[in-house]
Write a protein that holds these residues in place. Structure first.
Motif, mmCIF file in Angstrom:
data_model
loop_
_atom_site.group_PDB
_atom_site.id
_atom_site.type_symbol
_atom_site.label_atom_id
_atom_site.label_comp_id
_atom_site.label_asym_id
_atom_site.label_seq_id
_atom_site.Cartn_x
_atom_site.Cartn_y
_atom_site.Cartn_z
ATOM 1 N N LEU A 1 87.601 14.226 15.592
ATOM 2 C CA LEU A 1 86.330 13.766 15.043
ATOM 3 C C LEU A 1 86.521 12.681 14.000
ATOM 4 O O LEU A 1 87.474 12.723 13.216
ATOM 5 C CB LEU A 1 85.578 14.936 14.393
ATOM 6 C CG LEU A 1 85.212 16.095 15.308
ATOM 7 C CD1 LEU A 1 86.254 17.183 15.224
ATOM 8 C CD2 LEU A 1 83.863 16.636 14.937
ATOM 9 N N ASN A 2 85.599 11.747 14.003
ATOM 10 C CA ASN A 2 85.511 10.724 12.964
ATOM 11 C C ASN A 2 84.094 10.731 12.417
ATOM 12 O O ASN A 2 83.125 10.846 13.187
ATOM 13 C CB ASN A 2 85.832 9.333 13.508
ATOM 14 C CG ASN A 2 87.309 9.105 13.603
ATOM 15 O OD1 ASN A 2 88.063 9.463 12.711
ATOM 16 N ND2 ASN A 2 87.740 8.511 14.693
ATOM 17 N N TRP A 3 83.993 10.622 11.098
ATOM 18 C CA TRP A 3 82.687 10.499 10.490
ATOM 19 C C TRP A 3 82.064 9.170 10.879
ATOM 20 O O TRP A 3 82.748 8.152 10.963
ATOM 21 C CB TRP A 3 82.781 10.562 8.962
ATOM 22 C CG TRP A 3 82.905 11.945 8.426
ATOM 23 C CD1 TRP A 3 82.072 13.000 8.647
ATOM 24 C CD2 TRP A 3 83.925 12.428 7.566
ATOM 25 N NE1 TRP A 3 82.515 14.116 7.976
ATOM 26 C CE2 TRP A 3 83.657 13.788 7.294
ATOM 27 C CE3 TRP A 3 85.048 11.850 6.989
ATOM 28 C CZ2 TRP A 3 84.451 14.574 6.478
ATOM 29 C CZ3 TRP A 3 85.845 12.637 6.172
ATOM 30 C CH2 TRP A 3 85.550 13.980 5.922
ATOM 31 N N THR A 4 80.766 9.177 11.083
ATOM 32 C CA THR A 4 80.016 7.942 11.218
ATOM 33 C C THR A 4 79.716 7.454 9.806
ATOM 34 O O THR A 4 80.019 8.139 8.817
ATOM 35 C CB THR A 4 78.692 8.190 11.958
ATOM 36 O OG1 THR A 4 77.918 9.111 11.192
ATOM 37 C CG2 THR A 4 78.924 8.722 13.358
ATOM 38 N N GLU A 5 79.095 6.298 9.698
ATOM 39 C CA GLU A 5 78.697 5.815 8.375
ATOM 40 C C GLU A 5 77.763 6.822 7.704
ATOM 41 O O GLU A 5 77.903 7.115 6.515
ATOM 42 C CB GLU A 5 78.013 4.449 8.504
ATOM 43 C CG GLU A 5 77.718 3.803 7.169
ATOM 44 C CD GLU A 5 77.163 2.402 7.311
ATOM 45 O OE1 GLU A 5 76.416 1.988 6.407
ATOM 46 O OE2 GLU A 5 77.468 1.722 8.309
ATOM 47 N N GLN A 6 76.833 7.373 8.473
ATOM 48 C CA GLN A 6 75.916 8.390 7.940
ATOM 49 C C GLN A 6 76.681 9.632 7.482
ATOM 50 O O GLN A 6 76.408 10.194 6.434
ATOM 51 C CB GLN A 6 74.904 8.787 9.022
ATOM 52 C CG GLN A 6 74.027 9.970 8.671
ATOM 53 C CD GLN A 6 73.126 10.361 9.835
ATOM 54 O OE1 GLN A 6 72.420 9.511 10.360
ATOM 55 N NE2 GLN A 6 73.168 11.621 10.228
ATOM 56 N N GLY A 7 77.655 10.069 8.288
ATOM 57 C CA GLY A 7 78.407 11.277 7.971
ATOM 58 C C GLY A 7 79.229 11.155 6.710
ATOM 59 O O GLY A 7 79.284 12.080 5.894
ATOM 60 N N VAL A 8 79.882 10.023 6.517
ATOM 61 C CA VAL A 8 80.706 9.854 5.321
ATOM 62 C C VAL A 8 79.835 9.590 4.095
ATOM 63 O O VAL A 8 80.182 9.988 2.985
ATOM 64 C CB VAL A 8 81.788 8.767 5.531
ATOM 65 C CG1 VAL A 8 81.225 7.374 5.397
ATOM 66 C CG2 VAL A 8 82.956 8.990 4.598
ATOM 67 N N LYS A 9 78.696 8.970 4.302
ATOM 68 C CA LYS A 9 77.765 8.741 3.191
ATOM 69 C C LYS A 9 77.297 10.077 2.606
ATOM 70 O O LYS A 9 77.089 10.189 1.397
ATOM 71 C CB LYS A 9 76.571 7.929 3.697
ATOM 72 C CG LYS A 9 75.583 7.512 2.662
ATOM 73 C CD LYS A 9 74.510 6.656 3.336
ATOM 74 C CE LYS A 9 73.473 6.202 2.370
ATOM 75 N NZ LYS A 9 72.449 5.387 3.031
ATOM 76 N N ASN A 10 77.154 11.075 3.473
ATOM 77 C CA ASN A 10 76.714 12.412 3.063
ATOM 78 C C ASN A 10 77.850 13.422 3.185
ATOM 79 O O ASN A 10 77.640 14.568 3.575
ATOM 80 C CB ASN A 10 75.520 12.841 3.919
ATOM 81 C CG ASN A 10 74.350 11.905 3.769
ATOM 82 O OD1 ASN A 10 73.890 11.649 2.661
ATOM 83 N ND2 ASN A 10 73.887 11.346 4.882
ATOM 84 N N VAL A 11 79.065 13.001 2.834
ATOM 85 C CA VAL A 11 80.254 13.829 3.056
ATOM 86 C C VAL A 11 80.199 15.159 2.294
ATOM 87 O O VAL A 11 80.776 16.142 2.733
ATOM 88 C CB VAL A 11 81.539 13.030 2.738
ATOM 89 C CG1 VAL A 11 81.725 12.859 1.235
ATOM 90 C CG2 VAL A 11 82.755 13.669 3.371
ATOM 91 N N ARG A 12 79.489 15.201 1.181
ATOM 92 C CA ARG A 12 79.407 16.446 0.419
ATOM 93 C C ARG A 12 78.708 17.553 1.208
ATOM 94 O O ARG A 12 78.875 18.721 0.925
ATOM 95 C CB ARG A 12 78.700 16.210 -0.914
ATOM 96 C CG ARG A 12 79.561 15.452 -1.907
ATOM 97 C CD ARG A 12 78.863 15.291 -3.262
ATOM 98 N NE ARG A 12 79.679 14.529 -4.172
ATOM 99 C CZ ARG A 12 79.652 13.208 -4.297
ATOM 100 N NH1 ARG A 12 78.836 12.492 -3.552
ATOM 101 N NH2 ARG A 12 80.441 12.583 -5.151
#
Length: 97
Positions: free
Chosen positions: A8-19
């Protein structure tokens, strides 16, 4: 049960809301469990992929539904590998003659 490895890789949205990622992992575990499978191991990784999950599902269709349900949320992109345990590996190689 069939074993799968998900990269898996975070999308921009996923890493933006990584918490929120731990709660998303918990939700993902529940989704797969409700489909009859389970996440056996989870790893945060460094390198080409952000996370690796080892999971089990009853069949390929369940795993495909799970991967698609993760992708639909927009937080991760997945690559799924079907994994053969050592016993199956040996049987496959021995069947080559």
């Amino acid at each position: 049960m069939t074993t799968y490895v998900m990269l898996l890789n975070w999308t921009e949205q996923g890493v933006k809301n990584v918490r929120e990622s731990p709660s998303r992992l918990d939700a993902g575990k529940k989704v797969l469990s409700d489909m009859g499978g389970s996440i056996k191991q989870f790893y945060l990784t460094m390198g080409e992929f952000d996370m690796v999950i080892v999971c089990e599902a009853p069949d390929d269709a369940v795993m495909a539904r799970f991967a698609l349900s993760l992708g639909m949320k927009g937080n991760v992109r997945t690559r799924t590998l079907k994994a053969f345990p050592e016993a199956a590996y040996r049987e496959i190689i021995n069947s080559l003659g």
